[in-house]
Design a protein around this motif. Structure first.
Motif, PDB file in Angstrom:
ATOM      1  N   HIS A  31       0.826  -1.195   0.000  1.00 48.16           N
ATOM      2  CA  HIS A  31       0.000   0.000   0.000  1.00 48.16           C
ATOM      3  C   HIS A  31       0.870   1.260   0.000  1.00 48.16           C
ATOM      4  CE1 HIS A  31       0.051  -0.530   4.671  1.00 48.16           C
ATOM      5  NE2 HIS A  31       1.086   0.192   4.295  1.00 48.16           N
ATOM      6  N   LYS A  32       0.188   2.398  -0.050  1.00 49.23           N
ATOM      7  CA  LYS A  32       0.820   3.694   0.192  1.00 49.23           C
ATOM      8  C   LYS A  32      -0.176   4.536   0.984  1.00 49.23           C
ATOM      9  CE  LYS A  32      -0.510   6.118  -4.053  1.00 49.23           C
ATOM     10  NZ  LYS A  32       0.003   6.886  -5.196  1.00 49.23           N
ATOM     11  N   HIS A  33       0.336   5.579   1.638  1.00 48.07           N
ATOM     12  CA  HIS A  33      -0.494   6.402   2.505  1.00 48.07           C
ATOM     13  C   HIS A  33       0.236   7.716   2.783  1.00 48.07           C
ATOM     14  CE1 HIS A  33       2.367   4.712   5.279  1.00 48.07           C
ATOM     15  NE2 HIS A  33       1.889   3.500   5.042  1.00 48.07           N
ATOM     16  N   LEU A  58       4.936   6.586  -0.579  1.00 50.23           N
ATOM     17  CA  LEU A  58       5.811   5.619  -1.234  1.00 50.23           C
ATOM     18  C   LEU A  58       5.141   4.245  -1.184  1.00 50.23           C
ATOM     19  CD1 LEU A  58       8.686   5.084  -2.480  1.00 50.23           C
ATOM     20  CD2 LEU A  58       9.329   4.295  -0.201  1.00 50.23           C
ATOM     21  N   PRO A  59       4.817   3.638  -2.325  1.00 50.26           N
ATOM     22  CA  PRO A  59       4.243   2.292  -2.305  1.00 50.26           C
ATOM     23  C   PRO A  59       5.264   1.303  -1.741  1.00 50.26           C
ATOM     24  CG  PRO A  59       3.919   3.354  -4.449  1.00 50.26           C
ATOM     25  CD  PRO A  59       4.893   4.194  -3.683  1.00 50.26           C
ATOM     26  N   HIS A  60       4.850   0.496  -0.766  1.00 44.01           N
ATOM     27  CA  HIS A  60       5.796  -0.391  -0.094  1.00 44.01           C
ATOM     28  C   HIS A  60       5.116  -1.627   0.477  1.00 44.01           C
ATOM     29  CE1 HIS A  60       4.165   2.175   3.090  1.00 44.01           C
ATOM     30  NE2 HIS A  60       4.401   1.163   3.920  1.00 44.01           N
ATOM     31  N   ALA A  61       5.976  -2.632   0.764  1.00 44.86           N
ATOM     32  CA  ALA A  61       5.538  -3.863   1.412  1.00 44.86           C
ATOM     33  C   ALA A  61       6.702  -4.394   2.240  1.00 44.86           C
ATOM     34  CB  ALA A  61       5.126  -4.909   0.377  1.00 44.86           C
ATOM     35  N   VAL A  62       6.369  -5.194   3.251  1.00 49.29           N
ATOM     36  CA  VAL A  62       7.367  -5.911   4.040  1.00 49.29           C
ATOM     37  C   VAL A  62       7.029  -7.389   3.919  1.00 49.29           C
ATOM     38  CG1 VAL A  62       8.328  -6.311   6.328  1.00 49.29           C
ATOM     39  CG2 VAL A  62       7.719  -3.981   5.620  1.00 49.29           C
ATOM     40  N   VAL A  63       8.043  -8.189   3.550  1.00 49.65           N
ATOM     41  CA  VAL A  63       7.840  -9.604   3.267  1.00 49.65           C
ATOM     42  C   VAL A  63       8.716 -10.436   4.200  1.00 49.65           C
ATOM     43  CG1 VAL A  63       8.002 -11.383   1.484  1.00 49.65           C
ATOM     44  CG2 VAL A  63       7.483  -9.008   0.840  1.00 49.65           C
ATOM     45  N   ASN A  64       8.110 -11.408   4.866  1.00 52.35           N
ATOM     46  CA  ASN A  64       8.895 -12.368   5.634  1.00 52.35           C
ATOM     47  C   ASN A  64       9.260 -13.505   4.683  1.00 52.35           C
ATOM     48  OD1 ASN A  64      10.122 -14.124   7.364  1.00 52.35           O
ATOM     49  ND2 ASN A  64       8.442 -14.232   8.815  1.00 52.35           N
ATOM     50  N   GLN A  65      10.523 -13.588   4.328  1.00 55.24           N
ATOM     51  CA  GLN A  65      10.985 -14.602   3.377  1.00 55.24           C
ATOM     52  C   GLN A  65      11.208 -15.971   4.013  1.00 55.24           C
ATOM     53  OE1 GLN A  65      14.406 -12.250   1.897  1.00 55.24           O
ATOM     54  NE2 GLN A  65      13.375 -12.438  -0.069  1.00 55.24           N
ATOM     55  N   LYS A  72      -4.421   0.620  -1.568  1.00 55.32           N
ATOM     56  CA  LYS A  72      -3.826  -0.694  -1.813  1.00 55.32           C
ATOM     57  C   LYS A  72      -3.098  -0.674  -3.148  1.00 55.32           C
ATOM     58  CE  LYS A  72      -4.634  -5.566  -1.327  1.00 55.32           C
ATOM     59  NZ  LYS A  72      -3.298  -5.804  -0.862  1.00 55.32           N
ATOM     60  N   ILE A  73      -1.861  -1.186  -3.154  1.00 53.52           N
ATOM     61  CA  ILE A  73      -1.042  -1.267  -4.353  1.00 53.52           C
ATOM     62  C   ILE A  73      -0.290  -2.586  -4.293  1.00 53.52           C
ATOM     63  CG2 ILE A  73       0.904  -0.275  -5.624  1.00 53.52           C
ATOM     64  CD1 ILE A  73       0.047   2.441  -4.597  1.00 53.52           C
ATOM     65  N   GLU A  74      -0.313  -3.371  -5.346  1.00 53.28           N
ATOM     66  CA  GLU A  74       0.408  -4.652  -5.374  1.00 53.28           C
ATOM     67  C   GLU A  74       1.888  -4.415  -5.614  1.00 53.28           C
ATOM     68  OE1 GLU A  74      -0.624  -7.717  -4.578  1.00 53.28           O
ATOM     69  OE2 GLU A  74      -2.532  -6.791  -4.047  1.00 53.28           O
ATOM     70  N   VAL A  75       2.613  -4.156  -4.538  1.00 49.90           N
ATOM     71  CA  VAL A  75       4.054  -3.960  -4.602  1.00 49.90           C
ATOM     72  C   VAL A  75       4.736  -5.310  -4.697  1.00 49.90           C
ATOM     73  CG1 VAL A  75       6.050  -3.070  -3.349  1.00 49.90           C
ATOM     74  CG2 VAL A  75       3.875  -1.814  -3.308  1.00 49.90           C
ATOM     75  N   TYR A  76       4.244  -6.274  -3.943  1.00 51.31           N
ATOM     76  CA  TYR A  76       4.823  -7.623  -3.875  1.00 51.31           C
ATOM     77  C   TYR A  76       3.705  -8.639  -3.890  1.00 51.31           C
ATOM     78  CZ  TYR A  76       8.094 -11.294  -2.553  1.00 51.31           C
ATOM     79  OH  TYR A  76       8.885 -12.413  -2.540  1.00 51.31           O
ATOM     80  N   GLU A  77       3.832  -9.645  -4.735  1.00 53.02           N
ATOM     81  CA  GLU A  77       2.793 -10.681  -4.819  1.00 53.02           C
ATOM     82  C   GLU A  77       3.309 -12.002  -4.313  1.00 53.02           C
ATOM     83  OE1 GLU A  77       0.989 -10.714  -8.715  1.00 53.02           O
ATOM     84  OE2 GLU A  77       1.479  -8.617  -8.918  1.00 53.02           O
TER      85      GLU A  77
END
Length: 129
Positions: free
Chosen positions: A51-53, A96-103, A124-129
């Protein structure tokens, strides 16, 4: 628009162990800027954000966490949030569109999140799928 990434030093580390402490007073963010704080638990292979905000955020991630963002042209960038045990402070500019991913497939990740305001007007923005 890009995040600002700063390497942090531990306040102290216990000798001959992997026990370390970062005092929150040692985080280089003006305390007057922080209006909202969370500790976020990210289950294995989970994704937060996308997302971004309008608010500015500051992140410290512990574990196998990846910070992903899009620039103004939609190009995707990634930064490991805890590379080789190094603590990073990531300042996320507003919008800034961003995501945090637990790899990790087995371990949780922990995100300490500070912000200059409450979460509002999230897009909502699909930064990471």
């Amino acid at each position: 628009m890009t995040p600002i990434i700063t390497k942090l030093n531990y306040t102290y580390k216990k000798p001959d162990t992997d026990v370390w402490v970062l005092n929150t007073d040692d985080i280089p963010v003006g305390k007057e800027k922080i209006k909202d704080q969370q500790i976020v638990h990210l289950a294995p292979l989970s994704i937060g954000g996308n997302h971004k905000h309008p608010r500015t955020e500051w992140f410290i991630g512990i574990g196998d966490l990846l910070f992903v963002w899009l620039d103004e042209n939609g190009a995707k960038y990634e930064e490991h949030m805890h590379p080789d045990g190094q603590i990073l402070l990531i300042e996320v500019p507003s919008y800034l569109p961003h995501a945090v991913v637990n790899q990790s497939e087995v371990n949780v990740g922990i995100l300490f999140e500070m912000a200059d305001g409450k979460m509002v007007d999230v897009e909502k923005i699909e930064v990471y799928e």
